[in-house]
Design a protein around this motif. Structure first.
Motif, short mmCIF file in Angstrom:
data_model
loop_
_atom_site.label_atom_id
_atom_site.label_comp_id
_atom_site.label_asym_id
_atom_site.label_seq_id
_atom_site.Cartn_x
_atom_site.Cartn_y
_atom_site.Cartn_z
N LEU A 141 0.88 -1.14 0.06
CA LEU A 141 0.00 0.01 -0.04
C LEU A 141 0.88 1.13 0.14
N VAL A 142 2.05 1.08 0.68
CA VAL A 142 2.93 2.35 0.39
C VAL A 142 3.44 2.91 -0.62
N HIS A 143 3.94 1.62 -1.49
CA HIS A 143 4.33 1.91 -3.02
C HIS A 143 3.02 2.19 -3.74
N GLU A 144 1.97 1.85 -3.45
CA GLU A 144 0.67 2.25 -4.34
C GLU A 144 0.30 3.79 -4.11
N GLN A 145 0.52 4.26 -2.90
CA GLN A 145 0.25 5.79 -2.40
C GLN A 145 1.50 6.33 -3.17
N LEU A 146 2.69 5.90 -3.18
CA LEU A 146 3.77 6.82 -3.57
C LEU A 146 3.50 6.60 -5.24
N TYR A 147 3.06 5.70 -5.83
CA TYR A 147 2.81 5.68 -7.30
C TYR A 147 1.69 6.83 -7.56
N GLN A 148 0.90 7.01 -6.81
CA GLN A 148 -0.17 7.95 -6.95
C GLN A 148 -0.25 9.34 -6.73
N THR A 149 0.88 9.71 -5.89
CA THR A 149 1.12 11.03 -5.58
C THR A 149 1.99 11.89 -6.38
N GLU A 150 1.95 13.14 -6.09
CA GLU A 150 2.92 13.94 -7.12
C GLU A 150 4.26 13.94 -6.61
N ASP A 151 4.37 14.20 -5.51
CA ASP A 151 5.57 14.06 -4.73
C ASP A 151 6.26 12.52 -4.44
N LEU A 152 7.16 12.13 -5.11
CA LEU A 152 7.44 10.58 -5.08
C LEU A 152 8.24 10.54 -3.89
N SER A 153 8.69 11.34 -2.97
CA SER A 153 9.45 11.14 -1.79
C SER A 153 8.71 10.89 -0.74
N VAL A 154 7.53 11.40 -0.46
CA VAL A 154 6.62 11.25 0.41
C VAL A 154 4.97 10.81 0.05
N ILE A 155 4.49 10.47 1.03
CA ILE A 155 3.32 9.97 1.02
C ILE A 155 2.25 10.47 2.14
N PRO A 156 0.98 11.05 1.79
CA PRO A 156 0.21 11.51 2.78
C PRO A 156 -0.34 10.13 3.81
N PHE A 157 0.11 10.32 4.97
CA PHE A 157 0.11 9.22 5.85
C PHE A 157 -1.29 9.23 6.51
N ASP A 158 -2.18 10.04 6.51
CA ASP A 158 -3.45 9.87 6.86
C ASP A 158 -4.56 9.20 5.83
N LEU A 159 -4.06 9.24 4.50
CA LEU A 159 -4.90 8.77 3.52
C LEU A 159 -4.54 7.15 3.42
N TYR A 160 -3.13 7.02 3.75
CA TYR A 160 -2.63 5.41 3.61
C TYR A 160 -3.17 5.06 4.90
N LEU A 161 -3.46 5.50 6.00
CA LEU A 161 -3.96 4.89 7.23
C LEU A 161 -5.28 4.58 6.83
N GLN A 162 -6.05 5.20 6.23
CA GLN A 162 -7.42 4.94 5.90
C GLN A 162 -7.58 3.71 4.67
N ASP A 163 -6.64 3.64 3.89
CA ASP A 163 -6.50 2.51 3.11
C ASP A 163 -6.05 1.36 4.03
N LEU A 164 -5.27 1.27 4.80
CA LEU A 164 -4.53 0.15 5.33
C LEU A 164 -5.56 -0.36 6.55
#
Length: 282
Positions: A141-164
């Motif tokens: 899921l982390v790599h999926e979030q990174l694939y979808q975000t504009e900034d490839l260095s960080v992910i919005p962890f709040d959205l990741y928590l919702q998915d997880l």
């Protein structure tokens, strides 16, 4: 005396006329030189090309040459900038593709573990395969979030928590337990997002398995907040509390290793239910 006086007056007028002519000529030459220089300075401040030297036919040759050299320099900078932009775009595409392939490979591994779990007769052994599958999916899921975000260095962890948490809820399928998640907008890099995701996965699954017996309902809350220079990750349940020593389990051992990896601290508060609190620096 009168002719001498007139001669002196005429000489003074002639001198004044000559001085005025020299001043006028100097001002004209100054404008001829200063005009291109001023425009060149303005162009240097904006990083744009200056007006072509052909527009200053009366300017000295050195000034016109300076304008041409400046424009050549700006053209080279523009070419290098365009080349760098193309390079960045190409690398961005490659990094996105890398995250996409890593995610796909992790999902394949999770699918294999899921198939293996279906062939295991003992429910406890089957659950071990399911836990390993969930750990792998938390990384995917982390790599999926990174694939979808504009900034490839960080992910919005709040959205990741919702998915997880949504994935864990679907895999457990206990409608008598409410799973809630809340989080402030926090950006985490991959080195912290993956450990934090695995920590949440372990703690939530641990709460499902040990905090509630077959006839007990309750709530599990997952939250991510920021307190000054510290991120606070909590998993709290309204279950029966800790009946045995959780420090000896594989899940808790893994959680402590992951907390150490992100340079954080880990506390367990046992009261009305149990709260697992992880703090780590920005």
């Amino acid at each position: 005396r009168r002719p001498i006086l007139l001669l002196g007056l005429g000489t003074s007028v002639l001198v004044l006329v000559l001085v005025a002519a020299v001043i006028a000529l100097a001002l004209r030459m100054s404008r001829t030189v200063s005009g291109p220089i001023v425009r060149l300075a303005e162009a240097a401040e904006t990083g744009l090309r200056a007006e072509t030297a052909d527009l200053y036919p009366r300017a000295p040759r050195e000034v016109r040459k300076l304008v041409d050299r400046f424009n050549t320099f700006i053209d080279r900078i523009d070419q290098q900038q365009a080349s760098l932009q193309r390079s960045v775009q190409e690398k961005t595409v490659l990094i996105r593709e890398l995250h996409h392939r890593v995610k796909n490979n992790l999902q394949v591994i999770a699918s294999l573990l899921n198939l293996q779990s279906a062939d295991v007769a003992d429910p406890r052994d089957s659950r071990l395969f399911d836990r390993s599958r969930d750990r792998v999916l938390s990384m995917a899921l982390v790599h999926e979030q990174l694939y979808q975000t504009e900034d490839l260095s960080v992910i919005p962890f709040d959205l990741y928590l919702q998915d997880l948490v949504g994935h864990i809820r679907g895999s457990i399928r206990r409608e008598d337990i409410t799973l809630e998640v809340s989080g402030e907008p926090v950006l985490l890099n991959i080195d912290r997002a993956i450990p934090c995701g695995m920590i949440v996965n372990e703690l939530v699954n641990n709460a499902y398995e040990h905090a509630f017996n077959a006839n007990r309902s309750g709530t599990i809350r997952v939250s991510m907040t920021t307190d000054q220079n510290v991120h606070v990750l909590e998993v709290a349940d309204s279950g029966s509390g800790i009946s045995d020593n959780p420090r000896q389990s594989l899940g808790m051992t893994l959680v402590r290793m992951l907390v150490e990896q992100i340079g954080g601290t880990f506390d367990i508060v046992d009261g009305r239910g149990t709260t697992f609190r992880v703090e780590f620096p920005h």
